[in-house]
Design a protein around this motif. Structure first.
Motif, PDB file in Angstrom:
ATOM      1  N   ARG A   1       0.804  -1.227   0.000  1.00  0.00           N
ATOM      2  CA  ARG A   1       0.000   0.000   0.000  1.00  0.00           C
ATOM      3  C   ARG A   1       0.838   1.279   0.000  1.00  0.00           C
ATOM      4  O   ARG A   1       0.525   2.213  -0.747  1.00  0.00           O
ATOM      5  N   PRO A   2       1.917   1.395   0.788  1.00  0.00           N
ATOM      6  CA  PRO A   2       2.706   2.634   0.732  1.00  0.00           C
ATOM      7  C   PRO A   2       3.284   2.916  -0.654  1.00  0.00           C
ATOM      8  O   PRO A   2       3.410   4.079  -1.050  1.00  0.00           O
ATOM      9  N   TYR A   3       3.618   1.858  -1.382  1.00  0.00           N
ATOM     10  CA  TYR A   3       4.176   2.044  -2.722  1.00  0.00           C
ATOM     11  C   TYR A   3       3.076   2.338  -3.735  1.00  0.00           C
ATOM     12  O   TYR A   3       3.296   3.068  -4.711  1.00  0.00           O
ATOM     13  N   GLN A   4       1.886   1.768  -3.516  1.00  0.00           N
ATOM     14  CA  GLN A   4       0.755   2.097  -4.380  1.00  0.00           C
ATOM     15  C   GLN A   4       0.395   3.575  -4.269  1.00  0.00           C
ATOM     16  O   GLN A   4       0.024   4.201  -5.255  1.00  0.00           O
ATOM     17  N   ARG A   5       0.519   4.130  -3.069  1.00  0.00           N
ATOM     18  CA  ARG A   5       0.219   5.548  -2.901  1.00  0.00           C
ATOM     19  C   ARG A   5       1.234   6.421  -3.632  1.00  0.00           C
ATOM     20  O   ARG A   5       0.893   7.475  -4.166  1.00  0.00           O
ATOM     21  N   GLN A   6       2.474   5.963  -3.676  1.00  0.00           N
ATOM     22  CA  GLN A   6       3.534   6.777  -4.269  1.00  0.00           C
ATOM     23  C   GLN A   6       3.613   6.662  -5.786  1.00  0.00           C
ATOM     24  O   GLN A   6       4.311   7.448  -6.423  1.00  0.00           O
ATOM     25  N   MET A   7       2.930   5.667  -6.374  1.00  0.00           N
ATOM     26  CA  MET A   7       2.926   5.543  -7.833  1.00  0.00           C
ATOM     27  C   MET A   7       1.492   5.396  -8.326  1.00  0.00           C
ATOM     28  O   MET A   7       0.728   4.593  -7.807  1.00  0.00           O
ATOM     29  N   GLN A   8       1.123   6.219  -9.287  1.00  0.00           N
ATOM     30  CA  GLN A   8      -0.220   6.214  -9.839  1.00  0.00           C
ATOM     31  C   GLN A   8      -0.134   6.128 -11.362  1.00  0.00           C
ATOM     32  O   GLN A   8       0.909   6.376 -11.962  1.00  0.00           O
TER      33      GLN A   8
END
Length: 573
Positions: free
Chosen positions: A389-396
Motif C-alpha cells: 500500500r505505501p508504494y501504491q500511494r507513491q505511484m499512480q
C-alpha cells in the motif's frame, strides 16, 4: 459524378432543452480512388457526418435536412432494412474504438468468417483463408495462430488492425475511416495508410479519412475539409489547405501540431477559441495540500524505479500437459532505470511490451522473472495489500482511455476522492471535499465539476479527471500510458502542458508511453525504444532524434509523418 455526394446536410439532436445542431449545412464530395480528409477538434462534427452516411446516428439524433447520395442513390431516407443492404457491401466503416466493433465472446476467426460469408459466396475454408490473408495485409504477425484468439488477447493497436480487416471483408466501394490509426505506432500506421492508398488505387475505392493527426492528413489525403463547430470552414487540395491556409482557425490548428524538428519549452495551443479558457496556475508547495508531507528527492541519487532483467510471459495455449502449453514473451529481459524528477519515455510498435511494463511496475501484472525496485526497495513480488500500500500511494497511473477507467455511475467528486479515502489522506469529509475541489481547480475543470458524471465531459476533460484522481495520493511516480492518443491536437496540447507544469511544480517522475514521436521529443528527457519485448536503445531525447544509433530507431524516425508547421503560433483570439 462523385461516389459520395452530400448536400446541405444538417444533423441535430433534440432534447428537453432544445435541439443541439451537431452538423450544419455541410457539402462534401468524395470521388472514386480519392482519399478525402476530414479534420477538426473533438466535437466539431466529423464522426457525426460518417455516422449519418452509414445510417448509424444514435437516437434521438436525426438528419434534419439535406441529401446523401452514394453512387447516385439517395440513402438518407432509406428504411433500416434497405440501409442494411447498403451498409457493409457498398459503404463500410472503420470505427475509432475497436472494442466497440468486436464481440468479446467470439474469436476473431468467427467474426471475420461470418462477415465474409455474409457478403461473399465462399465456403468456410475459403473464408478462413481470405480472413488470414486480410490479417496479414493489416500487419498481424502469425495470422494463422492469432486468428484463433479472442479480442482481449490482442493489444489496443492489434485490435484496431483486426477492425480494419473486418471493414475490408465485403470489398466496399466507400470506406469511412474514423480515426483508424489513433492507437497505432508509426510503423503500423504506415502499413495501414499504405493499405488504404493501395485500396484506392487498385479497387477504385473512395475513402473519408477522419483524423486529428495532421501528419497523416498531409501524407495520405488528396483533399481535405476543415471543420469547426459543425461547419466546414475551409476545403481544398491538401497541400494548399495545410501549406497556405486561408481561414484563421486552420492556421491556429496548424500551429498547435507538435514539432518533430526541434524541442520547444511548451506545446503551442489553438488560439482560435470562443469563450474563456482555464489556464494552469503555479502551485505554492509550501502552503498547498499537494506539497504537504512531500518527501524531498531521494538522497541516494540514481534511479527512483529500476527494472533488472524483467520478464513477462502470457499463456496463449493452456493444457494439462506442460509440453503442449504455449507462451508469448511480452517482456524479454528488460533492464532500465528511471531517474527521480525526469520524464522517461518509452516508444515502440504496438505489442512491443510498453504497456505491459507499465502494468508490471504498477503491480497490475506479476512478472515471470527479474525484479522491480522502487526507491531501492524490491517490490517485485509484493502482493496487493498492507505491504504494498505505501508504494501504491507513491505511484499512480493515467490510462489511455479515460472513459473506460472512470466509473460512469460515480460522480467526479467521488471518483477523485476514492484514493484519498482508500489511503486515509483526509481526516474529515469536509477536508476531503476541499481537497477534491482544489485538485479539480488545478487541472482546469473547476470545483463545480465534482457534482457531474463522466459522460457530461469531453474526452480531454475526462483525461483531466484521470489526472486529478492520480494526483490525489500525492504520488512521486506517475505512469502515463498513451494519455493523449485519442485526443485532437488542441486538447492534446492542453493536457501535455498541464502534465509538464505539474511535473515541474511537484517534482514528479513521469514514465511516459506513447507512439507519437513528436510528442515524445517535446515531453521527455530520455527515451527508450522497444522492439519485440526488448529495449534496443536508450538515449537523451535530443540525441535520439538527431543521432539515433539502432537501426530500428532509425526505421521509426523515417516512418514518422512529416509536416511543416508554423514557427510562430497565430494569435487569433
Amino acid at each position: 459524378m462523385s461516389l459520395l455526394e452530400i448536400r446541405e446536410l444538417t444533423v441535430e439532436f433534440p432534447s428537453r432543452r432544445g435541439s443541439f445542431v451537431a452538423v450544419r449545412d455541410v457539402d462534401l464530395d468524395v470521388k472514386r480512388g480519392e482519399i478525402h480528409g476530414l479534420v477538426g477538434e473533438s466535437g466539431a462534427g466529423k464522426s457525426t457526418i460518417g455516422n449519418a452516411v452509414m445510417g448509424l446516428l444514435e437516437p434521438p439524433g436525426r438528419i434534419a435536412s439535406g441529401e446523401i447520395s452514394i453512387d447516385g442513390r439517395r440513402v438518407e431516407a432509406l428504411k433500416p432494412e434497405e440501409m442494411r443492404k447498403v451498409r457493409g457491401k457498398t459503404v463500410s466503416m472503420i470505427f475509432q474504438d475497436p472494442l466497440a466493433s468486436l464481440n468479446p465472446l467470439y474469436s476473431v476467426e468467427h467474426q471475420l468468417v461470418e462477415t465474409i460469408r455474409e457478403h461473399k459466396r465462399m465456403s468456410e475454408r475459403e473464408a478462413k483463408a481470405y480472413a488470414i490473408d486480410l490479417l496479414d495485409q493489416v500487419g498481424i504477425p502469425n495470422p494463422q495462430e492469432r486468428i484463433l484468439q479472442f479480442p482481449h488477447q490482442f493489444s489496443g493497436g492489434m485490435r484496431q488492425r483486426v477492425v480494419i480487416a473486418l471493414a475490408l471483408c465485403p470489398d466496399p466501394d466507400l470506406v469511412i475511416a474514423d480515426e483508424p490509426t489513433t492507437a497505432l505506432d508509426v510503423s503500423i500506421q504506415a502499413q495501414i495508410l499504405d493499405l488504404i492508398r493501395r485500396l484506392c488505387t487498385k479497387r477504385d475505392v473512395g475513402v473519408i479519412l477522419v483524423t486529428h493527426d495532421m501528419g497523416v492528413i498531409a501524407e495520405t489525403t488528396d483533399r481535405v475539409a476543415v471543420m469547426y463547430r459543425g461547419r466546414i470552414v475551409e476545403r481544398g487540395p491538401t497541400a494548399k489547405v495545410l501549406g497556405d491556409p486561408d481561414h484563421d482557425y486552420t492556421r491556429s490548428l496548424m500551429s498547435a501540431v507538435p514539432r518533430s524538428d526541434k524541442r520547444l519549452s511548451r506545446f503551442p495551443t489553438v488560439t482560435y477559441i470562443e469563450g474563456p479558457v482555464r489556464e494552469f496556475e503555479g502551485i505554492d508547495l509550501d502552503h498547498h495540500w499537494l506539497g504537504r508531507n512531500r518527501r524531498a528527492q531521494s538522497e541516494r541519487g540514481g534511479d527512483l524505479v529500476a527494472l533488472n532483467d524483467l520478464q513477462m510471459d502470457f499463456t496463449t495455449r493452456r493444457s494439462i500437459l506442460p509440453s503442449n502449453r504455449r507462451y508469448l514473451r511480452a517482456v524479454d529481459n528488460v533492464t532500465l532505470g528511471v531517474r527521480e524528477g525526469e520524464v522517461f519515455g518509452l516508444v515502440g510498435e504496438s505489442g512491443s511490451g510498453k504497456s505491459t511494463i507499465a502494468r508490471l511496475i504498477a503491480g497490475l501484472y506479476r512478472p515471470t522473472g527479474g525484479e522491480i525496485r522502487f526507491d531501492g526497495t524490491d517490490i517485485t513480488h509484493m502482493a496487493s495489500g498492507r505491504a504494498r500500500r505505501p508504494y501504491q500511494r507513491q505511484m499512480q497511473m493515467i490510462f489511455q482511455d479515460p472513459y473506460s477507467s472512470l466509473n460512469p455511475r460515480m460522480r467526479v467528486g467521488e471518483i477523485v476522492a476514492e484514493p484519498i479515502v482508500h489511503h486515509g489522506l483526509a481526516s474529515s469529509g469536509e477536508e476531503r471535499r476541499g481537497i477534491v475541489g482544489d485538485l479539480l481547480e488545478h487541472v482546469g475543470l473547476g470545483a463545480e465539476a465534482a457534482r457531474k458524471y463522466p459522460h457530461e465531459f469531453s474526452g480531454g476533460q475526462r483525461q483531466r479527471i484521470s489526472i486529478a484522481r492520480a494526483l490525489a495520493t500525492r504520488p512521486r511516480f506517475l505512469i502515463c500510458d498513451e494519455p493523449t492518443s485519442a485526443l485532437d491536437v488542441s486538447i492534446q496540447a492542453q493536457i501535455l502542458n498541464l502534465l509538464k507544469d505539474l511535473q515541474e511544480e511537484l517534482g514528479l517522475t513521469l514514465f511516459f508511453i506513447s507512439h507519437d514521436l513528436p510528442v515524445m521529443r517535446q515531453m521527455c528527457h530520455r527515451i527508450g525504444v522497444m522492439q519485440n519485448g526488448r529495449v534496443c536503445e536508450i538515449a537523451e531525447a535530443e540525441a535520439l532524434f538527431e543521432d539515433p544509433q539502432h537501426d530500428y530507431t532509425k526505421h521509426l524516425l523515417r516512418l514518422m509523418p512529416k509536416l511543416k508547421t508554423m514557427d510562430k503560433p497565430q494569435m487569433l483570439r
